[in-house]
Design an enzyme around this catalytic site. Structure first.
Site, PDB file in Angstrom:
ATOM      1  N   GLY A  18      35.986  52.296  -0.188  1.00 55.82           N
ATOM      2  CA  GLY A  18      37.097  51.337  -0.141  1.00 55.82           C
ATOM      3  C   GLY A  18      38.385  52.010  -0.573  1.00 55.82           C
ATOM      4  N   PHE A 123      33.822  42.191   3.366  1.00 52.50           N
ATOM      5  CA  PHE A 123      33.420  43.333   4.199  1.00 52.50           C
ATOM      6  C   PHE A 123      32.183  44.071   3.686  1.00 52.50           C
ATOM      7  CE2 PHE A 123      38.227  43.309   4.527  1.00 52.50           C
ATOM      8  CZ  PHE A 123      38.248  42.574   5.708  1.00 52.50           C
ATOM      9  N   ALA A 179      46.106  45.981  -9.969  1.00 56.72           N
ATOM     10  CA  ALA A 179      45.994  47.375  -9.525  1.00 56.72           C
ATOM     11  C   ALA A 179      47.301  48.158  -9.643  1.00 56.72           C
ATOM     12  CB  ALA A 179      45.503  47.397  -8.076  1.00 56.72           C
ATOM     13  N   LYS A 276      37.528  33.643 -11.696  1.00 59.29           N
ATOM     14  CA  LYS A 276      38.930  33.502 -12.129  1.00 59.29           C
ATOM     15  C   LYS A 276      39.875  33.423 -10.938  1.00 59.29           C
ATOM     16  CE  LYS A 276      40.333  37.820 -11.165  1.00 59.29           C
ATOM     17  NZ  LYS A 276      41.429  38.184 -10.270  1.00 59.29           N
TER      18      LYS A 276
END
Ligand SMILES: NC(=O)c1ccc[n+]([C@@H]2O[C@H](COP(=O)([O-])OP(=O)(O)OC[C@H]3O[C@@H](n4cnc5c(N)ncnc54)[C@H](O)[C@@H]3O)[C@@H](O)[C@H]2O)c1
Ligand SMILES: O=P(O)(O)OC[C@H](O)CO
Length: 417
Positions: A18, A123, A179, A276
């Site tokens: 990924g 995915f 991120a 969450k």
């Protein structure tokens, strides 16, 4: 031959499956640690990229009219490898030169002993199917995916699903980790959960196969929420490699700016990250309505209670409640997600622009994917099948709002009932 080498004489090869916003940020961390691991990890880290064509825009700091890279459409992998930057999913962040973007899934995972799964949850099942038979049988996995796997048999953690489909053990990594902040090396914490049914006493139900003639294969039973028992034949990592344990995972993921706590509670760490995202949508809507911080805090309070209740009810035997309060993967992730996460931001914008969240996702995220919308639908499918929607009023409200069956203005009344 693996068997002819001495203890710890081989290095772990690490592949990140990924390369989105978080996938790339985690690959950066892993590559930084692999570059200085004292022989524990191979220096080169592979990052599997779902290949796509991109064009470097003239406004990009990388634009150079004379560069072949700027002549029309290019493979994203070529751009990442040449610029050491994922200009689509993590722009502005320099990646370590020992990180290699690889468009071939099979090649990226070849000979890897540690697989880090980090892609949007919709995915992963297809990717697992493609990986079957292509990975080392004794590989170990860590899932950074925030979501749950709901099918006709019940609800499963992605760490379980990945492990079951690939016949390996898979732990989880989750935390208060937006991120872009992590990639910019702003300090944060994370939780890693890893509790394989080793030949030790940690696993609740490990046993050696009575039919097995070899001590190299351990069978363990796992009861999923549908009550089904799945047998996975787990192969130990050969002792030519350093053992994959809590200490090793800390070496792989911990950075001065990314503090990793390693625990055993895979269910707690995984569920916190998945659920969450539903709450963050509600927080975004409430914020978009201009109802203020008190209302948002109310949504977070109810959301946390539903997260804990969900864990107790469906993963009761394996989950530790304190993970929700003590670990980054619990309440801390809830707080950061309800402050600046994509689910929160898109939900807020959907109110401000009077558009569906999915529409905002398409126009604002440049290919990044929300996980809360799909998770709300999947969790509702699971709850409604059991007639338990009323026991989770916030999760249910989020689902109803996404379906256009309830309005955001009705949230307070709905939670009062
Ligand atoms: N972004 C964050 O701040 C963050 C932080 C922590 C955890 N997470 C979690 O990490 C997981 C991965 O999120 P992300 O932010 O890296 O992804 P993302 O939201 O950036 O999604 C884009 C990625 O999906 C890939 N993709 C698109 N279509 C695909 C297909 N058909 N098959 C396979 N891949 C395809 C794209 O190539 C790209 O790599 C999610 O579960 C997310 O909740 C995200
Ligand atoms: O941007 P979100 O909403 O996908 O959330 C990102 C991370 O999960 C926050 O920890």
């Amino acid at each position: 031959m693996v068997g002819s080498l001495g203890p710890n004489s081989r290095k772990h090869k690490v592949t990140v499956v990924g390369s989105g916003n978080w996938g790339t940020a985690i690959a950066k961390i892993v590559a930084e640690n692999a570059a200085n691991s004292n022989g524990i990890f191979e220096e080169k880290v592979e990052m599997w990229v779902y290949e796509e064509k991109i064009e470097i825009p003239e406004t990009s700091p990388h634009y150079d009219a004379s560069s072949p890279l700027c002549q029309g459409e290019q493979n994203l992998t070529d751009v990442i490898n040449k610029l050491n930057e994922n200009i689509k999913y993590l722009p502005g962040v320099r990646l370590p030169t020992n990180l290699h973007a690889n468009p071939s899934l099979e090649d990226a995972v070849k000979d890897s002993t540690i697989l880090v799964f980090n892609l949007p949850h919709q995915f992963i099942l297809r990717i697992c199917d493609q990986l079957k038979g292509k990975i080392l049988p004794y590989a170990r996995g860590i899932s950074c995916i925030k979501g749950v796997d709901v099918n006709e048999n019940g609800i499963h953690l992605f760490s379980e699903t990945i492990g079951k489909r690939l016949g390996i053990y898979c732990g989880a990594l989750s935390g208060a980790n937006i991120a872009n902040e992590v990639a910019q090396e702003k300090w944060s914490e994370t939780s890693i959960a890893y509790d394989p049914p080793h030949l030790d006493s940690k696993c609740p139900t490990p046993h050696r196969s009575p039919n097995s003639s070899t001590v190299d294969i351990v069978e363990f039973e796992h009861k999923d929420t549908s009550g089904q028992i799945s047998d996975v034949k787990l192969q130990p990592v050969p002792n030519e490699y350093p053992p994959v344990d809590h200490a090793l995972l800390k070496r792989l993921f911990h950075r001065p700016y990314f503090h990793a706590s390693v625990v055993n509670d895979v269910a707690g760490v995984s569920l916190g990250g998945a659920l969450k995202n539903i709450v963050a949508l509600a927080a975004g809507w409430v914020d978009g309505m201009g109802w203020g911080d008190n209302a948002k805090a109310a949504v977070m309070r109810v959301g946390l209670l539903e997260m804990v209740k969900f864990g107790e009810k469906f993963f009761g035997a394996t989950i530790e409640n304190r993970t929700f309060t003590e670990e980054s993967a619990g309440v801390a992730d809830l707080i950061t997600s309800c402050s600046g996460g994509r689910n929160f931001r898109c939900a807020r914008l959907s109110i401000e622009r009077n558009l569906p969240v999915e529409e905002i996702e398409k126009t604002e995220l440049n290919g990044q994917k929300l996980q809360g919308t799909l998770t709300a639908i999947e969790v509702n499918r699971f709850l409604s099948k059991q007639g338990l929607e009323n026991e989770f009023p916030l999760f249910t409200a989020v689902y109803q709002i996404l379906q256009g069956k309830m309005s955001v203005a009705d949230i307070p009344h709905h939670l009062e009932c």
